[in-house]
Design an enzyme around this catalytic site. Structure first.
Site, PDB file in Angstrom:
ATOM      1  N   ARG A 227       0.811  -1.169   0.065  1.00  9.78           N
ATOM      2  CA  ARG A 227       0.017   0.039   0.108  1.00  9.78           C
ATOM      3  C   ARG A 227       1.140   1.347   0.159  1.00  9.78           C
ATOM      4  O   ARG A 227       1.939   1.232   0.522  1.00  9.78           O
ATOM      5  CB  ARG A 227      -0.833  -0.105   1.271  1.00  9.78           C
ATOM      6  N   HIS A 275      -1.039   0.396  -9.227  1.00  9.29           N
ATOM      7  CA  HIS A 275      -1.450  -0.462  -8.650  1.00  9.29           C
ATOM      8  C   HIS A 275      -2.116  -1.600  -9.171  1.00  9.29           C
ATOM      9  O   HIS A 275      -3.300  -2.136  -9.381  1.00  9.29           O
ATOM     10  CB  HIS A 275      -2.661   0.224  -7.763  1.00  9.29           C
TER      11      HIS A 275
HETATM   12  P1  NDP Z   1      -1.547 -11.652   4.909  1.00  9.04           P
HETATM   13  O1  NDP Z   1      -2.332 -11.153   5.923  1.00  9.04           O
HETATM   14  O2  NDP Z   1      -1.518 -13.341   4.580  1.00  9.04           O
HETATM   15  O3  NDP Z   1       0.160 -11.373   5.365  1.00  9.04           O
HETATM   16  C1  NDP Z   1       0.386 -10.506   6.072  1.00  9.04           C
HETATM   17  C2  NDP Z   1       1.905 -10.537   6.773  1.00  9.04           C
HETATM   18  O4  NDP Z   1       2.419  -9.230   7.386  1.00  9.04           O
HETATM   19  C3  NDP Z   1       2.040 -11.630   7.862  1.00  9.04           C
HETATM   20  O5  NDP Z   1       3.228 -12.316   7.617  1.00  9.04           O
HETATM   21  C4  NDP Z   1       1.900 -10.865   9.103  1.00  9.04           C
HETATM   22  O6  NDP Z   1       2.771 -11.411   9.875  1.00  9.04           O
HETATM   23  C5  NDP Z   1       2.580  -9.535   8.603  1.00  9.04           C
HETATM   24  N1  NDP Z   1       2.657  -8.385   9.446  1.00  9.04           N
HETATM   25  C6  NDP Z   1       1.135  -7.840   9.700  1.00  9.04           C
HETATM   26  N2  NDP Z   1       1.345  -6.810  10.506  1.00  9.04           N
HETATM   27  C7  NDP Z   1       2.746  -6.847  10.832  1.00  9.04           C
HETATM   28  C8  NDP Z   1       3.774  -5.897  11.867  1.00  9.04           C
HETATM   29  N3  NDP Z   1       2.937  -5.065  12.483  1.00  9.04           N
HETATM   30  N4  NDP Z   1       4.775  -6.151  11.983  1.00  9.04           N
HETATM   31  C9  NDP Z   1       5.399  -7.256  11.291  1.00  9.04           C
HETATM   32  N5  NDP Z   1       4.768  -7.980  10.213  1.00  9.04           N
HETATM   33  C10 NDP Z   1       3.442  -7.736  10.145  1.00  9.04           C
HETATM   34  O7  NDP Z   1      -1.517 -10.713   3.676  1.00  9.04           O
HETATM   35  P2  NDP Z   1      -1.193 -11.138   2.171  1.00  9.04           P
HETATM   36  O8  NDP Z   1       0.223 -11.556   1.974  1.00  9.04           O
HETATM   37  O9  NDP Z   1      -2.254 -11.861   1.769  1.00  9.04           O
HETATM   38  O10 NDP Z   1      -1.310  -9.552   1.451  1.00  9.04           O
HETATM   39  C11 NDP Z   1      -0.346  -8.605   1.767  1.00  9.04           C
HETATM   40  C12 NDP Z   1      -0.758  -6.986   1.327  1.00  9.04           C
HETATM   41  O11 NDP Z   1      -0.393  -6.949  -0.073  1.00  9.04           O
HETATM   42  C13 NDP Z   1      -2.325  -6.737   1.238  1.00  9.04           C
HETATM   43  O12 NDP Z   1      -2.599  -6.400   2.648  1.00  9.04           O
HETATM   44  C14 NDP Z   1      -2.444  -5.812   0.311  1.00  9.04           C
HETATM   45  O13 NDP Z   1      -2.374  -4.589   0.871  1.00  9.04           O
HETATM   46  C15 NDP Z   1      -1.108  -5.992  -0.480  1.00  9.04           C
HETATM   47  N6  NDP Z   1      -1.711  -6.443  -1.835  1.00  9.04           N
HETATM   48  C16 NDP Z   1      -1.281  -5.554  -2.942  1.00  9.04           C
HETATM   49  C17 NDP Z   1      -1.658  -5.930  -4.298  1.00  9.04           C
HETATM   50  C18 NDP Z   1      -1.175  -4.923  -5.549  1.00  9.04           C
HETATM   51  O14 NDP Z   1      -1.645  -4.968  -6.550  1.00  9.04           O
HETATM   52  N7  NDP Z   1      -0.446  -4.001  -5.388  1.00  9.04           N
HETATM   53  C19 NDP Z   1      -2.297  -7.164  -4.441  1.00  9.04           C
HETATM   54  C20 NDP Z   1      -2.824  -7.886  -3.471  1.00  9.04           C
HETATM   55  C21 NDP Z   1      -2.460  -7.563  -1.987  1.00  9.04           C
HETATM   56  P3  NDP Z   1       2.168 -12.681  10.833  1.00  9.04           P
HETATM   57  O15 NDP Z   1       2.470 -13.664   9.763  1.00  9.04           O
HETATM   58  O16 NDP Z   1       3.258 -12.947  12.041  1.00  9.04           O
HETATM   59  O17 NDP Z   1       0.656 -12.456  11.087  1.00  9.04           O
HETATM   60  C1  OXD Z   2      -5.547  -6.120  -2.891  1.00 10.25           C
HETATM   61  C2  OXD Z   2      -5.085  -5.228  -3.996  1.00 10.25           C
HETATM   62  O1  OXD Z   2      -5.423  -5.878  -1.751  1.00 10.25           O
HETATM   63  O2  OXD Z   2      -5.660  -5.501  -5.050  1.00 10.25           O
HETATM   64  O3  OXD Z   2      -5.949  -7.265  -3.179  1.00 10.25           O
HETATM   65  O4  OXD Z   2      -4.419  -4.385  -3.721  1.00 10.25           O
END
Ligand code: NDP
Ligand code: OXD
Length: 312
Positions: A227, A275
């Site tokens: 993001r 994006h």
């Molecule tokens: P998940 O919820 O599966 O994974 C999130 C990860 O972040 C976990 O490993 C979690 O740790 C870690 N995390 C969260 N908060 C913290 C913190 N405060 N400190 C350290 N680590 C933290 O998410 P996804 O992998 O499915 O997606 C990640 C992001 O990718 C989405 O939220 C979205 O914003 C972005 N995205 C962007 C897209 C684009 O086209 N640009 C498309 C799809 C997604 P833990 O495992 O320990 O809980």
């Molecule tokens: C998502 C994105 O969060 O598209 O899936 O950004």
């Protein structure tokens, strides 16, 4: 069974067809055009991307809010969000595959200096750079969830020296795990290519800031595909201009579309995508959404319920 679709997506027809192929009894209604006030109490599910504030609470009998994206920051931002029903994130084969392709492309592009070769070719120059060993290239992934983990495993398969940073410790073959606030400095110190795949929460907002950029080794490269608000833009621009950070690939921005006068547009060290790192593909994501609806209808717990306290 009725579902309301709340999104500006131009893939409404594809979503309707794909979901109804999975769930023939589902009535798929698009908000606001196909919904009257009288319909609202009969809607069971909301399938949403960034719904306008206050809209979800007007559906009093929802069983779940199903996100069209992996990130739910655009749902949780609603101060009137119904909190007595599950909000479920999207986890989908094509979404994961698309993100891994994006990450691998940009890591390899930086590691092998293909961007520099493109500039040289354009300038009519002929030169060959030293080929570096992937085993000596420290790649660090912020966030080792659904997306971070798949990218990490494939980078390991390509022999990169991969580390991750997450809230809880991880045990993924070939990936050095760092976690929590105490683990961040060690993670940054060994990261030459930084990839952000964190959810946007109060804790992660602005994490790519002057303090953390300074802890990366000189010449490090930043890839943000999570993001825009993970990055403090002025801090990244200053680090690029000082030469501490060699370059950045940015897919997401504090304001989208990126304002026409933003410094990123013309910055020679920045490459951007709109994006589009990975997009939700209806025919495959509908299988997952349908499965979650089936689970709820069977009285079971749906997959990937968002924890409203942590925000992901
Ligand atoms: P998940 O919820 O599966 O994974 C999130 C990860 O972040 C976990 O490993 C979690 O740790 C870690 N995390 C969260 N908060 C913290 C913190 N405060 N400190 C350290 N680590 C933290 O998410 P996804 O992998 O499915 O997606 C990640 C992001 O990718 C989405 O939220 C979205 O914003 C972005 N995205 C962007 C897209 C684009 O086209 N640009 C498309 C799809 C997604 P833990 O495992 O320990 O809980
Ligand atoms: C998502 C994105 O969060 O598209 O899936 O950004």
């Amino acid at each position: 069974m009725k579902l309301v679709f709340i999104s500006k997506s131009d893939k409404k027809a594809a979503w309707r067809d794909s979901l109804q192929a999975q769930l023939p009894d589902l009535e798929f209604l698009i908000w606001p055009d196909e919904i009257s006030d009288a319909d609202k109490a009969s809607i069971d599910y909301a399938l949403v991307w960034r719904p306008p504030t206050g809209v979800l609470k007007t559906f009093p009998n929802l069983k779940a809010i199903l996100s069209l994206g992996a990130g739910v920051d655009g749902v949780l931002v609603d101060p009137e969000l119904p909190t007595h029903i599950p909000v479920c994130r999207l986890v989908d084969r094509c979404l994961t595959q698309g993100m891994t392709e994006y990450v691998l492309y940009h890591v390899i592009r930086q590691h092998r200096r293909f961007g520099d070769y493109e500039k040289m070719t354009a300038a009519g120059e002929w030169d060959v750079f030293t080929q570096e060993d992937a085993r000596r290239r420290g790649v660090g992934i912020l966030g080792l969830g659904e997306l971070g983990r798949d990218a990490a495993e494939k980078l390991v398969a390509l022999d990169y020296d991969v580390a991750s940073w997450s809230r809880s410790p991880k045990d993924v073959a070939g990936v050095t795990s760092f976690h929590g606030a105490d683990g961040l400095d060690g993670f940054l110190a060994r990261t030459q290519i930084l990839i952000c795949l964190l959810p946007l929460t109060d804790e992660t907002q602005g994490i790519i800031n002057a303090e953390h950029l300074a802890k990366l080794p000189k010449g490090a490269y930043v890839i943000n595909c999570a993001r825009g608000a993970h990055v403090v833009d002025d801090d990244l621009l200053a680090a690029l201009d000082s030469g501490h950070i060699a370059g950045a690939t940015l897919d997401v921005f504090n304001e989208e579309p990126l304002p026409k006068d933003h410094a990123y547009w013309t910055h020679p060290k920045v490459i951007m995508t709109p994006h589009a790192a990975s997009l939700t593909v209806p025919h495959s994501a509908a299988e997952y959404v349908a499965e979650n609806i089936r689970l709820i209808e069977a009285g079971e717990t749906p997959m990937n319920i968002v924890d409203l306290t942590t925000g992901y």
